[in-house]
Write a protein that holds these residues in place. Structure first.
Motif, mmCIF file in Angstrom:
data_model
loop_
_atom_site.group_PDB
_atom_site.id
_atom_site.type_symbol
_atom_site.label_atom_id
_atom_site.label_comp_id
_atom_site.label_asym_id
_atom_site.label_seq_id
_atom_site.Cartn_x
_atom_site.Cartn_y
_atom_site.Cartn_z
ATOM 1 N N LYS A 11 24.119 -21.387 -28.912
ATOM 2 C CA LYS A 11 22.506 -21.194 -28.385
ATOM 3 C C LYS A 11 22.096 -21.274 -30.297
ATOM 4 O O LYS A 11 22.805 -20.856 -30.700
ATOM 5 C CB LYS A 11 22.221 -20.456 -28.340
ATOM 6 N N ALA A 12 21.157 -22.304 -31.149
ATOM 7 C CA ALA A 12 20.692 -22.396 -31.976
ATOM 8 C C ALA A 12 20.094 -20.762 -33.099
ATOM 9 O O ALA A 12 19.473 -20.126 -32.003
ATOM 10 C CB ALA A 12 19.827 -22.861 -32.481
ATOM 11 N N GLY A 13 21.399 -20.568 -33.797
ATOM 12 C CA GLY A 13 20.864 -18.764 -34.282
ATOM 13 C C GLY A 13 20.636 -17.711 -34.204
ATOM 14 O O GLY A 13 20.913 -16.898 -34.799
ATOM 15 N N SER A 14 21.835 -18.046 -32.921
ATOM 16 C CA SER A 14 22.680 -17.015 -32.450
ATOM 17 C C SER A 14 24.027 -16.795 -32.838
ATOM 18 O O SER A 14 24.858 -17.866 -32.741
ATOM 19 C CB SER A 14 22.676 -17.077 -31.005
ATOM 20 N N PRO A 15 24.019 -15.698 -32.969
ATOM 21 C CA PRO A 15 25.528 -15.490 -33.333
ATOM 22 C C PRO A 15 26.325 -14.670 -32.835
ATOM 23 O O PRO A 15 27.789 -14.577 -33.196
ATOM 24 C CB PRO A 15 25.632 -13.352 -34.326
ATOM 25 N N ALA A 16 26.278 -15.028 -30.738
ATOM 26 C CA ALA A 16 27.690 -14.906 -30.363
ATOM 27 C C ALA A 16 28.031 -16.045 -29.676
ATOM 28 O O ALA A 16 27.083 -17.159 -30.040
ATOM 29 C CB ALA A 16 26.331 -13.728 -29.115
ATOM 30 N N ILE A 17 29.295 -15.834 -29.848
ATOM 31 C CA ILE A 17 30.041 -16.657 -28.551
ATOM 32 C C ILE A 17 30.087 -16.093 -26.977
ATOM 33 O O ILE A 17 30.636 -15.056 -26.823
ATOM 34 C CB ILE A 17 31.142 -16.803 -29.176
ATOM 35 N N THR A 18 29.300 -16.578 -26.373
ATOM 36 C CA THR A 18 29.329 -16.159 -24.935
ATOM 37 C C THR A 18 30.168 -16.985 -23.638
ATOM 38 O O THR A 18 30.276 -17.896 -23.645
ATOM 39 C CB THR A 18 27.362 -16.452 -24.003
ATOM 40 N N LEU A 19 30.548 -15.904 -23.292
ATOM 41 C CA LEU A 19 32.055 -16.164 -22.099
ATOM 42 C C LEU A 19 31.800 -15.910 -20.737
ATOM 43 O O LEU A 19 29.953 -14.385 -20.874
ATOM 44 C CB LEU A 19 33.556 -15.485 -22.570
ATOM 45 N N GLY A 41 9.710 -19.066 -42.032
ATOM 46 C CA GLY A 41 8.505 -19.774 -41.546
ATOM 47 C C GLY A 41 9.536 -20.688 -40.048
ATOM 48 O O GLY A 41 9.562 -18.903 -39.233
ATOM 49 N N ARG A 42 9.336 -21.581 -39.576
ATOM 50 C CA ARG A 42 10.044 -22.240 -38.341
ATOM 51 C C ARG A 42 10.863 -22.880 -39.043
ATOM 52 O O ARG A 42 11.872 -22.553 -38.465
ATOM 53 C CB ARG A 42 8.968 -23.068 -38.765
ATOM 54 N N VAL A 43 12.004 -23.123 -40.165
ATOM 55 C CA VAL A 43 13.132 -22.846 -40.377
ATOM 56 C C VAL A 43 14.056 -22.342 -40.454
ATOM 57 O O VAL A 43 13.574 -21.134 -41.260
ATOM 58 C CB VAL A 43 12.658 -24.037 -42.052
ATOM 59 N N LEU A 44 15.379 -22.282 -40.237
ATOM 60 C CA LEU A 44 15.896 -21.486 -39.895
ATOM 61 C C LEU A 44 16.733 -21.391 -41.096
ATOM 62 O O LEU A 44 17.532 -22.612 -41.422
ATOM 63 C CB LEU A 44 17.131 -21.384 -38.518
ATOM 64 N N LYS A 45 17.342 -20.464 -42.144
ATOM 65 C CA LYS A 45 18.533 -20.122 -42.661
ATOM 66 C C LYS A 45 19.980 -20.434 -42.759
ATOM 67 O O LYS A 45 20.793 -19.539 -42.099
ATOM 68 C CB LYS A 45 18.215 -19.313 -44.405
ATOM 69 N N GLU A 46 20.939 -21.749 -43.277
ATOM 70 C CA GLU A 46 22.011 -21.391 -42.380
ATOM 71 C C GLU A 46 22.763 -20.609 -44.047
ATOM 72 O O GLU A 46 22.078 -20.347 -44.402
ATOM 73 C CB GLU A 46 22.797 -22.826 -42.340
ATOM 74 N N PHE A 53 8.259 -6.076 -34.831
ATOM 75 C CA PHE A 53 7.178 -6.695 -34.512
ATOM 76 C C PHE A 53 6.775 -7.483 -35.700
ATOM 77 O O PHE A 53 5.048 -7.673 -35.308
ATOM 78 C CB PHE A 53 6.152 -5.548 -33.941
ATOM 79 N N SER A 54 6.927 -7.774 -36.776
ATOM 80 C CA SER A 54 5.834 -8.510 -37.981
ATOM 81 C C SER A 54 5.534 -10.053 -36.924
ATOM 82 O O SER A 54 5.752 -10.026 -36.065
ATOM 83 C CB SER A 54 6.626 -9.595 -39.216
ATOM 84 N N ARG A 55 4.411 -10.583 -37.243
ATOM 85 C CA ARG A 55 3.568 -11.864 -36.914
ATOM 86 C C ARG A 55 4.682 -13.029 -36.793
ATOM 87 O O ARG A 55 3.967 -14.040 -36.698
ATOM 88 C CB ARG A 55 2.488 -11.689 -37.203
ATOM 89 N N GLN A 56 5.681 -12.963 -38.425
ATOM 90 C CA GLN A 56 6.639 -14.374 -38.687
ATOM 91 C C GLN A 56 7.259 -13.751 -36.981
ATOM 92 O O GLN A 56 8.086 -15.428 -36.795
ATOM 93 C CB GLN A 56 7.068 -13.928 -39.554
ATOM 94 N N LEU A 57 7.772 -13.403 -36.820
ATOM 95 C CA LEU A 57 8.779 -13.421 -35.799
ATOM 96 C C LEU A 57 8.304 -12.327 -34.637
ATOM 97 O O LEU A 57 8.877 -13.426 -33.193
ATOM 98 C CB LEU A 57 9.622 -12.093 -35.262
ATOM 99 N N ILE A 58 7.247 -12.013 -33.429
ATOM 100 C CA ILE A 58 6.513 -11.857 -32.526
ATOM 101 C C ILE A 58 4.355 -12.193 -32.818
ATOM 102 O O ILE A 58 4.179 -11.279 -33.983
ATOM 103 C CB ILE A 58 6.417 -11.077 -31.974
ATOM 104 N N ASP A 59 4.429 -13.413 -32.230
ATOM 105 C CA ASP A 59 3.193 -13.592 -32.289
ATOM 106 C C ASP A 59 1.603 -13.024 -31.191
ATOM 107 O O ASP A 59 2.309 -12.520 -30.576
ATOM 108 C CB ASP A 59 2.962 -15.370 -31.961
ATOM 109 N N LYS A 60 0.726 -12.944 -32.102
ATOM 110 C CA LYS A 60 -0.471 -12.139 -31.451
ATOM 111 C C LYS A 60 -0.495 -11.984 -29.856
ATOM 112 O O LYS A 60 -0.795 -10.863 -28.923
ATOM 113 C CB LYS A 60 -1.585 -12.126 -31.922
#
Length: 531
Positions: free
Chosen positions: A306-314, A375-380, A499-506
């Motif tokens: 999953k994009a941006g997820s730190p987990a390896i899901t089994l 913003g909408r870009v993920l930093k690697e 709960f910032s607007r950057q993470l969760i919209d109104k």
């Protein structure tokens, strides 16, 4: 003739003179005749400005002026705490303001004899003071409400709420079965032992990994079924330098300090000297996939990344009985103090004590490979601070006193309230799917709000299990205030607003707030959707 006149004068004089045997009329009390009885069953003759002893109410509600009660079957719209007077269903109680303890309120019982009648007026004209009837026995404490500073109320409370008994019944359905838990944990432990031994043997960079159980199962707040496990594969990091990559204070670039002898992590370094989170996670993922393919005694599959997820899901087994295991790589940093962004966090002095806080501060911090958002870009190649090990300790040892929830101690409802909120969020997602952005909310939001609520109400007496209904209502009120204000600070990193607007919209926040208010005002019909 003269004798008759004298007898007549004596008779008239005897009628005018008072009787020797009759008592004199008592003087009329001026104060008794002038002052009416106090409203609300207060002290007779007390004025508005009179001082009242503790426990005596300043004002009672006139029963004749109260509106008709609401239909318990119908929906009652949420009321704002800024309105004057209680809601129709709240007659006889008033809400506490900021800092109200769960389970406490300023209940004001109304008295039937508070309003003077015509007979009372007639008595007052004659100088008599009408007697007021005794106030009825006070019932259970009214549901208190919490309000953040500068925030308006988000919800009104129906009289009686869900009912403590019903909430306890819901909690029983959320308890994990012993047999299911035993079987699930055995399968997970077997899988983890197999993975760890094989990883250590295959890759020298991961030869020192260890296991740290985190998440709701290991915090003993898992609900419904033991089908999700979170396990950190920790590895001690050499001397590192952390560089904050954004304003949240939660995400960092990691650089290794010079070591003449080198170390096993050098292969994961970028050209600029930063440790590549993506490379490390990708290497660990490939090793786990190879190990899983060779397993024959247990059916295990690996989910797509999953994009941006730190987990390896089994996943162990087949649906619907499958078990999800999230494996998270974590760097353990012991050689330095916590970052500056954490200095104003972990405000547990009044809750768990300064000594406990100092013990936590001596523990290591963990860094997990998580992309920061620009913003909408993920930093690697960024790493996020993790305090899962301390969160687990706080939930397991949650009492203001050492005996809280022990066999000989008083049982509190802190963990019960957390379970109920998690269940409420899960049920709303089940009902609405991921429409309107509900997928943006997770159990970590509930856990963070839980920690903040424990700081607001630190005393065990403010979380008595006998006050479960009012405590849960207070907890919901706080969570709703966080939604409406778009502000839920990370418990360890206050500058990181979950709960910032950057993470969760109104729109998503408003929709969840509306759904929760509907459930409160209609006595939680969502709980009827349980399996």
């Amino acid at each position: 003739m003269g004798d008759q006149c004298a007898a007549a004068r004596r008779a008239r004089g005897s009628r005018k003179a008072p009787s020797q045997s009759s008592a004199p009329e008592p003087p009329r009390s001026h104060s008794a005749a002038a002052k009416p009885p106090a409203r609300g069953g207060g002290r007779a003759g007390a004025g508005r400005g009179d001082a009242r002893p503790p426990g005596e109410h300043a004002k009672a509600i006139n029963p004749r002026d109260s509106p008709s009660p609401t239909d318990p079957k119908g929906a009652t719209p949420a009321r704002s705490r800024t309105e004057k007077g209680p809601a129709p269903s709240e007659m006889g109680s008033v809400h506490n303001g900021k800092g109200s303890a769960p389970g406490e309120s300023n209940a004001v019982p109304s008295r039937k004899g508070a309003v003077p009648t015509r007979k009372d007026s007639a008595r007052r004209e004659k100088g008599a003071v009408p007697k007021t009837k005794e106030s009825p026995a006070r019932g259970p404490p009214a549901v208190a409400s919490y309000c953040c500073t500068g925030a308006e109320s988000s919800v009104g409370v129906k009289s009686g709420g869900v009912g403590a008994r019903r909430l306890r019944d819901v909690l029983k359905t959320l308890s994990l079965g012993r047999q299911d838990t035993s079987e699930a944990s055995e399968n997970v432990n077997q899988l983890i032992r197999t993975l760890v031994s094989a990883i250590r043997a295959r890759e020298s960079s991961f030869s020192s990994i260890d296991i740290l159980g985190t998440g709701s199962y290991y915090e003993h707040v898992k609900i419904s079924a033991p089908n999700e496990f979170d396990i950190m594969f920790t590895m001690p990091a050499p001397r590192v330098e952390l560089e904050q990559c954004d304003g949240s204070g939660a995400f960092y670039y990691v650089r290794l300090k010079r070591n003449p002898q080198g170390n096993d992590l050098d292969k994961f370094l970028q050209e600029d000297g930063t440790l590549a989170a993506c490379k490390m996670l990708f290497a660990l993922r490939n090793i786990i996939k190879e190990i899983v393919k060779s397993m024959t005694k247990m059916k295990v599959t690996v989910d797509k990344k999953k994009a941006g997820s730190p987990a390896i899901t089994l996943r162990i087994g087949n649906p619907p009985m499958e078990i999800s295991v999230d494996i998270i790589l974590a760097l353990e940093v012991r050689s330095q103090s916590w970052p500056a962004s954490t200095q104003e966090g972990l405000k547990i002095e009044k809750w768990l004590g300064s000594k406990v806080k100092q013990e936590y501060k001596w523990k290591p911090i963990y860094l997990v490979p998580k992309h920061a958002k620009d913003g909408r870009v993920l930093k690697e190649d960024t790493w996020r601070l993790s305090f899962s090990h301390i969160e687990k300790e706080m939930i397991k040892n949650h009492g203001n006193t050492k005996t809280c929830c022990e066999s000989k101690g008083v049982k509190c409802c802190r963990k019960s309230c957390l379970k109920l909120l998690k269940h409420l969020l899960d049920q709303l997602k089940t009902k609405d799917g991921n429409r309107r952005g509900l997928d943006k909310f997770c159990s970590y939001h509930a856990k963070t709000a839980f920690f903040q609520a424990c700081v607001l109400w630190p005393d065990d007496k403010q979380w008595l299990f006998t006050d479960l209904e009012s405590c849960f209502q207070n907890f919901l009120d706080y969570f709703l205030d966080c939604l409406n204000n778009a502000y839920l600070p990370h418990f360890f990193i206050p500058t990181h607003n979950l709960f910032s607007r950057q993470l969760i919209d109104k729109a998503s926040s408003d929709f969840l707030s509306k759904e929760i208010k509907y459930e409160i005002n209609n006595r939680f019909p969502i709980f009827e959707l349980q399996n």
